[in-house]
Design a protein around this motif. Sequence first.
Motif, PDB file in Angstrom:
ATOM      1  N   GLY A 154      20.141  29.595  42.349  1.00 15.11           N
ATOM      2  CA  GLY A 154      20.325  30.096  43.718  1.00 15.11           C
ATOM      3  C   GLY A 154      20.941  31.482  43.752  1.00 15.11           C
ATOM      4  O   GLY A 154      20.511  32.351  44.523  1.00 15.11           O
ATOM      5  N   MET A 155      21.941  31.710  42.916  1.00 15.39           N
ATOM      6  CA  MET A 155      22.570  33.039  42.876  1.00 15.39           C
ATOM      7  C   MET A 155      21.601  34.108  42.404  1.00 15.39           C
ATOM      8  O   MET A 155      21.556  35.207  42.961  1.00 15.39           O
ATOM      9  N   VAL A 156      20.837  33.789  41.375  1.00 15.71           N
ATOM     10  CA  VAL A 156      19.878  34.766  40.843  1.00 15.71           C
ATOM     11  C   VAL A 156      18.825  35.095  41.900  1.00 15.71           C
ATOM     12  O   VAL A 156      18.476  36.256  42.111  1.00 15.71           O
ATOM     13  N   ILE A 157      18.341  34.070  42.597  1.00 14.72           N
ATOM     14  CA  ILE A 157      17.314  34.297  43.628  1.00 14.72           C
ATOM     15  C   ILE A 157      17.887  35.084  44.805  1.00 14.72           C
ATOM     16  O   ILE A 157      17.307  36.090  45.241  1.00 14.72           O
ATOM     17  N   LEU A 158      19.031  34.641  45.334  1.00 16.83           N
ATOM     18  CA  LEU A 158      19.613  35.309  46.508  1.00 16.83           C
ATOM     19  C   LEU A 158      20.018  36.752  46.221  1.00 16.83           C
ATOM     20  O   LEU A 158      19.907  37.618  47.095  1.00 16.83           O
ATOM     21  N   SER A 159      20.498  37.010  45.008  1.00 20.02           N
ATOM     22  CA  SER A 159      20.960  38.360  44.677  1.00 20.02           C
ATOM     23  C   SER A 159      19.828  39.273  44.211  1.00 20.02           C
ATOM     24  O   SER A 159      20.022  40.485  44.120  1.00 20.02           O
ATOM     25  N   GLY A 160      18.679  38.698  43.898  1.00 18.86           N
ATOM     26  CA  GLY A 160      17.584  39.496  43.359  1.00 18.86           C
ATOM     27  C   GLY A 160      17.876  39.995  41.953  1.00 18.86           C
ATOM     28  O   GLY A 160      17.275  40.982  41.498  1.00 18.86           O
ATOM     29  N   ALA A 161      18.775  39.305  41.240  1.00 22.33           N
ATOM     30  CA  ALA A 161      19.227  39.777  39.927  1.00 22.33           C
ATOM     31  C   ALA A 161      18.255  39.466  38.798  1.00 22.33           C
ATOM     32  O   ALA A 161      18.412  40.012  37.706  1.00 22.33           O
ATOM     33  N   GLY A 162      17.270  38.618  39.023  1.00 21.85           N
ATOM     34  CA  GLY A 162      16.355  38.227  37.954  1.00 21.85           C
ATOM     35  C   GLY A 162      15.760  39.399  37.198  1.00 21.85           C
ATOM     36  O   GLY A 162      15.888  39.477  35.966  1.00 21.85           O
ATOM     37  N   PRO A 163      15.094  40.332  37.884  1.00 20.71           N
ATOM     38  CA  PRO A 163      14.502  41.466  37.164  1.00 20.71           C
ATOM     39  C   PRO A 163      15.534  42.341  36.449  1.00 20.71           C
ATOM     40  O   PRO A 163      15.253  42.909  35.399  1.00 20.71           O
ATOM     41  N   ILE A 164      16.743  42.395  37.000  1.00 24.73           N
ATOM     42  CA  ILE A 164      17.796  43.198  36.369  1.00 24.73           C
ATOM     43  C   ILE A 164      18.263  42.508  35.087  1.00 24.73           C
ATOM     44  O   ILE A 164      18.400  43.143  34.040  1.00 24.73           O
ATOM     45  N   ILE A 165      18.486  41.198  35.170  1.00 26.23           N
ATOM     46  CA  ILE A 165      18.968  40.446  34.005  1.00 26.23           C
ATOM     47  C   ILE A 165      17.939  40.477  32.882  1.00 26.23           C
ATOM     48  O   ILE A 165      18.281  40.591  31.711  1.00 26.23           O
ATOM     49  N   PHE A 166      16.661  40.409  33.258  1.00 28.85           N
ATOM     50  CA  PHE A 166      15.607  40.356  32.253  1.00 28.85           C
ATOM     51  C   PHE A 166      15.022  41.734  31.972  1.00 28.85           C
ATOM     52  O   PHE A 166      13.819  41.886  31.816  1.00 28.85           O
ATOM     53  N   TYR A 226      27.714  35.726  47.166  1.00 32.61           N
ATOM     54  CA  TYR A 226      26.669  34.729  47.428  1.00 32.61           C
ATOM     55  C   TYR A 226      27.259  33.312  47.410  1.00 32.61           C
ATOM     56  O   TYR A 226      28.024  32.963  46.509  1.00 32.61           O
ATOM     57  N   PRO A 227      26.891  32.506  48.418  1.00 36.43           N
ATOM     58  CA  PRO A 227      27.475  31.165  48.564  1.00 36.43           C
ATOM     59  C   PRO A 227      27.370  30.258  47.328  1.00 36.43           C
ATOM     60  O   PRO A 227      28.306  29.494  47.071  1.00 36.43           O
ATOM     61  N   PRO A 228      26.302  30.302  46.523  1.00 37.92           N
ATOM     62  CA  PRO A 228      26.260  29.397  45.366  1.00 37.92           C
ATOM     63  C   PRO A 228      27.292  29.718  44.285  1.00 37.92           C
ATOM     64  O   PRO A 228      27.494  28.932  43.369  1.00 37.92           O
ATOM     65  N   ARG A 229      27.968  30.862  44.402  1.00 43.89           N
ATOM     66  CA  ARG A 229      28.929  31.271  43.371  1.00 43.89           C
ATOM     67  C   ARG A 229      30.074  30.268  43.227  1.00 43.89           C
ATOM     68  O   ARG A 229      30.467  29.904  42.132  1.00 43.89           O
ATOM     69  N   ARG A 230      30.612  29.793  44.345  1.00 44.59           N
ATOM     70  CA  ARG A 230      31.752  28.869  44.283  1.00 44.59           C
ATOM     71  C   ARG A 230      31.383  27.552  43.591  1.00 44.59           C
ATOM     72  O   ARG A 230      32.072  27.137  42.660  1.00 44.59           O
ATOM     73  N   PRO A 231      30.299  26.861  44.036  1.00 45.61           N
ATOM     74  CA  PRO A 231      29.971  25.619  43.322  1.00 45.61           C
ATOM     75  C   PRO A 231      29.592  25.851  41.858  1.00 45.61           C
ATOM     76  O   PRO A 231      29.824  24.977  41.024  1.00 45.61           O
ATOM     77  N   HIS A 232      29.061  27.023  41.537  1.00 52.13           N
ATOM     78  CA  HIS A 232      28.721  27.323  40.152  1.00 52.13           C
ATOM     79  C   HIS A 232      29.995  27.387  39.298  1.00 52.13           C
ATOM     80  O   HIS A 232      30.049  26.808  38.208  1.00 52.13           O
TER      81      HIS A 232
END
Length: 174
Positions: free
Chosen positions: A105-117, A130-136
Amino acid sequence: MSLKSISEQYGTVAVAIHWLSALLIVVVIGSGFRAGAMEDAAALRVHVPIGVVILLLTLVRISWWCFMDYKPASVLMPSWQDHASRAVHILFYVVILGTAASGIGMVILSGAGPIIFGGDLATLTDFFDYPPRRPHGIGARVIIALLILHVGAALFHHLLKRDQLLRRMWFGAR
């Protein structure tokens, strides 16, 4: 040692998934805390792919138990220990799946996928937005607690009770 479990010992598939998952969970926790503290954004290039592999291994493991294999018979222990053992294993599955879902969820909401890869890590946004950060983060801490319980129980059985429980989850004949 057969691929499938027998009444006294786990099979090769279950043992391999167990120990590979354990190793990868230690790596993903370390890389996750480094990346989460923004000490090392490059740690995300380790953390995210390994997190995906752990998710896939967990799904394979659940499928293996449900459709292909059975767990060996429980060793003789007080019922509270048997219930605690089962609870810890179920919680591992639930928390791993939930933590993976929040990470995705964090990767999708932040758009970080292309940056990480392969992109420029300097352009990453702060995942705390991003809201999924806390439960993560909570999931990671629960996994650490479960690891401590799991390893502690295994060492208790191996070193104090000497009941050969730990050998059941290792390669080779008993």
